[in-house]
Scaffold this active site. Structure first.
Site, PDB file in Angstrom:
ATOM      1  N   ALA A 184       0.838  -1.198   0.000  1.00 48.52           N
ATOM      2  CA  ALA A 184       0.000   0.000   0.000  1.00 48.52           C
ATOM      3  C   ALA A 184       0.875   1.251   0.000  1.00 48.52           C
ATOM      4  O   ALA A 184       2.078   1.197   0.284  1.00 48.52           O
ATOM      5  CB  ALA A 184      -0.926  -0.014   1.212  1.00 48.52           C
ATOM      6  N   GLY A 224      -0.255  -4.891   0.877  1.00 49.95           N
ATOM      7  CA  GLY A 224      -1.420  -4.776   0.012  1.00 49.95           C
ATOM      8  C   GLY A 224      -1.242  -5.464  -1.325  1.00 49.95           C
ATOM      9  O   GLY A 224      -2.206  -5.939  -1.924  1.00 49.95           O
ATOM     10  N   GLU A 268      -2.123  -8.948  -0.717  1.00 48.43           N
ATOM     11  CA  GLU A 268      -3.561  -9.025  -0.489  1.00 48.43           C
ATOM     12  C   GLU A 268      -4.326  -8.960  -1.812  1.00 48.43           C
ATOM     13  O   GLU A 268      -5.333  -9.648  -1.996  1.00 48.43           O
ATOM     14  CB  GLU A 268      -3.996  -7.910   0.463  1.00 48.43           C
ATOM     15  CG  GLU A 268      -3.508  -8.149   1.886  1.00 48.43           C
ATOM     16  CD  GLU A 268      -3.756  -6.980   2.825  1.00 48.43           C
ATOM     17  OE1 GLU A 268      -4.459  -7.173   3.838  1.00 48.43           O
ATOM     18  OE2 GLU A 268      -3.253  -5.869   2.543  1.00 48.43           O
ATOM     19  N   GLU A 313       3.170  -5.811   7.691  1.00 52.03           N
ATOM     20  CA  GLU A 313       2.531  -4.678   8.370  1.00 52.03           C
ATOM     21  C   GLU A 313       2.932  -4.546   9.833  1.00 52.03           C
ATOM     22  O   GLU A 313       2.992  -3.434  10.375  1.00 52.03           O
ATOM     23  CB  GLU A 313       1.004  -4.804   8.259  1.00 52.03           C
ATOM     24  CG  GLU A 313       0.440  -4.427   6.896  1.00 52.03           C
ATOM     25  CD  GLU A 313       0.475  -5.554   5.891  1.00 52.03           C
ATOM     26  OE1 GLU A 313      -0.119  -5.403   4.814  1.00 52.03           O
ATOM     27  OE2 GLU A 313       1.094  -6.605   6.185  1.00 52.03           O
TER      28      GLU A 313
END
Length: 257
Positions: free
Chosen positions: A62, A108, A111, A131
């Protein structure tokens, strides 16, 4: 599209993340993925999708800088919901979605890859959810999809250690379907998508719908739905064509209806 490149050829659409240097998943990138799905969903000329990354990475995660613009818990929750909504849409998409992962799929990026139906990886790729090294937790349903794929014990280890695993190990643990040398990866992904596109879009749609029941442990409901869709597939044009072709020992000519 500012952050994506979309190409369509031979019934296959490729969605290439193109946000240098690491294809970080900003809200803008995620919104464009959603728009790309809009374009492809009702395009009868497209029967399978490959998602890949431009440059050195699939996606390194992300956009952390974007986090600094969020001032409260509600804002972070909304960021997570936007990503989850789009990734859920990929998981539930009616056409096969293949992630071709090279370089790194972290945070991300992983993901996103986990929401795809198939994951092909470069042997030396790095996959992980780091994370916790930032004092955070995954926000795009990583804590839910990872255990489905690798089991709870391995997911616990990967999350708490924050250490990535290689593409080869990702196959061993069930996080990816197959691994290849980087130079072969994209060709393999495209050929798989082409192979899928030769099937009936009707039976593909029904199969992906049924897999979602199994994915979430709804086996009894899935089996009941399977009975219904088995009948619908049989009565469809393609179902009748497939049976006739088998009996007549020829290749079926599906019309996706």
């Amino acid at each position: 599209m500012e952050f994506l490149q979309i190409e369509k050829q031979n019934k296959v659409a490729t969605i290439k993340l193109n946000r240098a240097p690491a294809n970080a998943l900003s809200t803008g990138v995620i919104a464009e993925i959603d728009k790309a799905l809009d374009q492809i969903e009702n395009d009868n000329a497209v029967k399978a999708i490959v998602i890949l990354g431009e440059g050195r990475f699939f996606s390194a995660g992300a956009d952390i800088k974007e986090f600094t613009e969020v001032t409260d818990e509600k804002g972070f929750a909304e960021l997570g919901k936007k990503g989850q909504d789009v990734f859920n849409r990929i998981e539930q998409f009616s056409k096969p979605v293949i992630a071709a992962i090279h370089g790194a799929a972290l945070g991300g990026g992983l993901e996103l890859a986990m929401s795809c139906h198939i994951r092909l990886v470069a042997e030396d790729a790095k996959l992980g959810l780091p994370e916790l090294t930032l004092g955070l937790v995954p926000g795009f349903a990583g804590t839910q999809r990872l255990p489905q794929l690798v089991g709870v014990p391995k997911a616990c280890e990967m999350l708490l250690s924050s250490k990535p695993i290689s593409g080869k190990d990702a196959v061993t643990f069930g996080l990816a379907n197959s691994s290849y040398p980087t130079e072969e990866l994209f060709e393999k992904a495209y050929k798989m998508a082409e192979e899928f596109s030769m099937k009936s879009a009707v039976s593909i749609k029904y199969t992906l719908e049924l897999l979602n029941y199994a994915r979430h442990g709804l086996y009894e409901k899935g089996a009941e739905k399977e009975q219904e869709l088995f009948g619908k597939a049989f009565k469809s044009f393609d179902g009748q064509e497939g049976i006739s072709a088998f009996i007549e020992k020829r290749q079926p000519e599906f019309q996706d209806r």
